[in-house]
Design a protein around this motif. Structure first.
Motif, PDB file in Angstrom:
ATOM      1  N   PRO A 183      43.628  45.141  25.197  1.00 50.42           N
ATOM      2  CA  PRO A 183      44.515  45.085  24.027  1.00 50.42           C
ATOM      3  C   PRO A 183      45.858  45.773  24.264  1.00 50.42           C
ATOM      4  N   PHE A 184      45.836  46.880  25.029  1.00 46.94           N
ATOM      5  CA  PHE A 184      47.103  47.542  25.363  1.00 46.94           C
ATOM      6  C   PHE A 184      47.965  46.638  26.234  1.00 46.94           C
ATOM      7  N   LEU A 185      47.335  45.974  27.204  1.00 50.64           N
ATOM      8  CA  LEU A 185      48.084  45.137  28.139  1.00 50.64           C
ATOM      9  C   LEU A 185      48.698  43.911  27.460  1.00 50.64           C
ATOM     10  N   VAL A 186      48.010  43.350  26.460  1.00 51.21           N
ATOM     11  CA  VAL A 186      48.498  42.109  25.851  1.00 51.21           C
ATOM     12  C   VAL A 186      49.247  42.344  24.537  1.00 51.21           C
ATOM     13  N   ILE A 187      49.161  43.555  23.991  1.00 51.55           N
ATOM     14  CA  ILE A 187      49.839  43.835  22.710  1.00 51.55           C
ATOM     15  C   ILE A 187      50.914  44.902  22.888  1.00 51.55           C
ATOM     16  N   GLN A 274      45.827  35.897  38.905  1.00 51.57           N
ATOM     17  CA  GLN A 274      46.890  36.419  39.763  1.00 51.57           C
ATOM     18  C   GLN A 274      48.225  36.423  39.029  1.00 51.57           C
ATOM     19  N   VAL A 275      48.509  35.354  38.301  1.00 52.80           N
ATOM     20  CA  VAL A 275      49.758  35.288  37.531  1.00 52.80           C
ATOM     21  C   VAL A 275      49.790  36.381  36.462  1.00 52.80           C
ATOM     22  N   ILE A 276      48.670  36.580  35.789  1.00 49.42           N
ATOM     23  CA  ILE A 276      48.603  37.615  34.754  1.00 49.42           C
ATOM     24  C   ILE A 276      48.832  38.998  35.353  1.00 49.42           C
ATOM     25  N   VAL A 277      48.223  39.264  36.515  1.00 48.49           N
ATOM     26  CA  VAL A 277      48.401  40.558  37.184  1.00 48.49           C
ATOM     27  C   VAL A 277      49.865  40.781  37.549  1.00 48.49           C
ATOM     28  N   ILE A 278      50.516  39.754  38.036  1.00 46.06           N
ATOM     29  CA  ILE A 278      51.936  39.873  38.394  1.00 46.06           C
ATOM     30  C   ILE A 278      52.773  40.166  37.146  1.00 46.06           C
ATOM     31  N   ILE A 279      52.495  39.470  36.050  1.00 41.88           N
ATOM     32  CA  ILE A 279      53.235  39.703  34.806  1.00 41.88           C
ATOM     33  C   ILE A 279      53.030  41.131  34.312  1.00 41.88           C
ATOM     34  N   ILE A 280      51.780  41.598  34.366  1.00 45.37           N
ATOM     35  CA  ILE A 280      51.497  42.975  33.950  1.00 45.37           C
ATOM     36  C   ILE A 280      52.227  43.965  34.846  1.00 45.37           C
ATOM     37  N   GLY A 281      52.259  43.679  36.160  1.00 44.90           N
ATOM     38  CA  GLY A 281      52.998  44.537  37.081  1.00 44.90           C
ATOM     39  C   GLY A 281      54.475  44.575  36.744  1.00 44.90           C
ATOM     40  N   ILE A 282      55.052  43.418  36.427  1.00 44.72           N
ATOM     41  CA  ILE A 282      56.473  43.354  36.055  1.00 44.72           C
ATOM     42  C   ILE A 282      56.743  44.174  34.807  1.00 44.72           C
ATOM     43  N   LEU A 301      65.091  46.947  38.421  1.00 37.25           N
ATOM     44  CA  LEU A 301      64.501  47.341  39.699  1.00 37.25           C
ATOM     45  C   LEU A 301      62.997  47.548  39.565  1.00 37.25           C
ATOM     46  N   GLY A 302      62.598  48.152  38.447  1.00 40.41           N
ATOM     47  CA  GLY A 302      61.164  48.348  38.198  1.00 40.41           C
ATOM     48  C   GLY A 302      60.431  47.023  38.085  1.00 40.41           C
ATOM     49  N   MET A 303      61.052  46.053  37.422  1.00 38.10           N
ATOM     50  CA  MET A 303      60.431  44.736  37.295  1.00 38.10           C
ATOM     51  C   MET A 303      60.270  44.066  38.657  1.00 38.10           C
ATOM     52  N   ALA A 304      61.291  44.188  39.501  1.00 41.49           N
ATOM     53  CA  ALA A 304      61.211  43.599  40.836  1.00 41.49           C
ATOM     54  C   ALA A 304      60.092  44.252  41.648  1.00 41.49           C
ATOM     55  N   ALA A 305      60.022  45.574  41.575  1.00 43.81           N
ATOM     56  CA  ALA A 305      58.967  46.290  42.295  1.00 43.81           C
ATOM     57  C   ALA A 305      57.595  45.904  41.743  1.00 43.81           C
ATOM     58  N   GLY A 306      57.503  45.765  40.416  1.00 44.37           N
ATOM     59  CA  GLY A 306      56.238  45.381  39.798  1.00 44.37           C
ATOM     60  C   GLY A 306      55.776  44.007  40.216  1.00 44.37           C
ATOM     61  N   ALA A 307      56.726  43.081  40.390  1.00 42.48           N
ATOM     62  CA  ALA A 307      56.372  41.733  40.833  1.00 42.48           C
ATOM     63  C   ALA A 307      55.765  41.770  42.228  1.00 42.48           C
ATOM     64  N   LEU A 308      56.368  42.557  43.125  1.00 43.22           N
ATOM     65  CA  LEU A 308      55.850  42.669  44.491  1.00 43.22           C
ATOM     66  C   LEU A 308      54.481  43.336  44.519  1.00 43.22           C
ATOM     67  N   SER A 314      47.055  41.542  43.702  1.00 47.84           N
ATOM     68  CA  SER A 314      46.249  40.395  43.276  1.00 47.84           C
ATOM     69  C   SER A 314      45.836  39.539  44.464  1.00 47.84           C
ATOM     70  N   TYR A 315      46.729  39.388  45.435  1.00 47.41           N
ATOM     71  CA  TYR A 315      46.408  38.539  46.597  1.00 47.41           C
ATOM     72  C   TYR A 315      45.264  39.133  47.410  1.00 47.41           C
ATOM     73  N   PHE A 316      45.381  40.413  47.755  1.00 51.30           N
ATOM     74  CA  PHE A 316      44.366  41.022  48.603  1.00 51.30           C
ATOM     75  C   PHE A 316      43.063  41.263  47.839  1.00 51.30           C
ATOM     76  N   ALA A 317      43.150  41.475  46.523  1.00 48.92           N
ATOM     77  CA  ALA A 317      41.928  41.698  45.741  1.00 48.92           C
ATOM     78  C   ALA A 317      41.186  40.398  45.483  1.00 48.92           C
ATOM     79  N   ILE A 318      41.928  39.347  45.138  1.00 50.93           N
ATOM     80  CA  ILE A 318      41.294  38.107  44.699  1.00 50.93           C
ATOM     81  C   ILE A 318      40.931  37.180  45.849  1.00 50.93           C
TER      82      ILE A 318
END
Length: 325
Positions: A183-187, A274-282, A301-308, A314-318
């Motif tokens: 709920p924190f992540l999506v709200i 994977q897409v959701i994880v990237i969005i949350i990272g951003i 800059l934080g968003m760019a770092a979060g995307a990476l 997500s890639y190595f985990a999934i």
């Protein structure tokens, strides 16, 4: 009702975890009260070293042994699904002359009985101990003792559902933890970012979260303060436990065991997650960058770092198979 042979198999296979959990659940509540009594006796015998009067109070808002009972629900679920899968025992289990539904229900019934019955026994022993020791007051004793049974079942059913969806222990725990803060992540996290983008004029964060809504955050029950509110709110974790049971049951019945070692057993989940994880990272790193630099450049800059970071995690985990034991 699951076959007695399946129940026996679950008992023999997870006997150590089950026995330890039973003992903890039976003794944890009485030991919490005894600990409070010994603290009171320490005050009486060494009163000159204490500030204020000595009061024997059974207070469940303070740290008690039962405040971590939910952990044993997690341990049981990991033992019954994650460890069994990682050690390759599932091939044997699925080869038995039972349906997948019977196997899952046997696991869930075993875990449920071990969670509920010993805690009820511990509760009865604690009531008798309170009647014998006669404390000056018992704060939230009944609400917390009985409510913790529901909370433990919530933790157990959540991690069981995570284990039915995933192919290794790490994935089971990570998915379960993510759901506890979902709920924190999506709200909340998107609202924070919208507030940053609108320069504080969006006013998403000016409205307090309704009291009942915090109870859809499973992480809420880690801290005992939930007991201060109406016990009627415990209906929410009870309903969530049923929902997680259904998710776990359907996943266990419908999904194959062929992708043993991979993150998700249902391959169709890989890319969306994977897409959701990237969005949350951003969003998360963007907020961190803004909070650190207090500038929009830091936010970008934080968003760019979060995307990476989100992509690589997500890639190595999934997509990388974890070697089984």
């Amino acid at each position: 009702m699951p076959d007695s042979g399946l129940l026996y198999k679950e008992w023999k296979q997870n006997k150590v975890a089950l026995v330890i959990t039973i003992l903890v659940f039976i003794l944890g509540n009485p030991l919490s009260i005894l600990n409070m009594y010994l603290t009171y006796q320490g005050c009486v015998t060494g009163k000159e070293n204490w500030v204020g009067p000595c009061v024997f109070s059974v207070d469940y808002l303070n740290s008690t042994f039962i405040s971590v009972f939910w952990i044993w629900g997690v341990v049981l679920a990991v033992s019954q699904l994650g460890i069994e899968r990682s050690k390759g025992y599932f091939d044997f289990t699925l080869s038995l002359p039972y349906t997948r539904g019977q196997i899952f229900n046997a696991k869930f019934l075993t875990g449920g009985m071990v969670i509920v019955i010993p805690q009820l026994i511990g509760y009865v022993l604690s009531v008798l101990l309170i009647l014998f020791l006669k404390p000056d007051q018992a704060v939230y004793f009944h609400n917390y003792s009985l409510g913790m049974i529901i909370v433990s079942m919530l933790a157990y059913s959540l991690v069981m559902a995570g284990g039915a969806l995933t192919g290794n222990i790490f994935a089971q725990l990570l998915v379960s933890f993510t759901v506890t803060i979902l709920p924190f992540l999506v709200i909340t996290l998107p609202a924070i970012n919208m507030d940053i983008l609108f320069g504080g004029r969006a006013r998403f964060l000016d409205y307090p979260i309704p009291e009942w809504m915090q109870y859809i955050f499973p992480i809420t029950y880690v801290i005992p303060n939930w007991v201060e509110d109406s016990p009627n709110y415990l209906v929410i974790p009870a309903v969530m436990s049923i929902i997680f049971y259904l998710i776990g049951y359907i996943s266990f019945v419908k999904l194959s065991n062929e992708r043993n070692g991979y993150f998700f057993l249902w391959k169709a989940l890989d890319r969306p997650v994977q897409v959701i994880v990237i969005i949350i990272g951003i969003l998360g790193f963007g907020y961190f960058g803004f909070a650190t630099s207090e500038s929009f450049a830091g936010y970008l800059l934080g968003m760019a770092a979060g995307a990476l970071v989100g992509f690589f995690i997500s890639y190595f985990a999934i997509y990388k198979k974890i070697k089984q034991l």
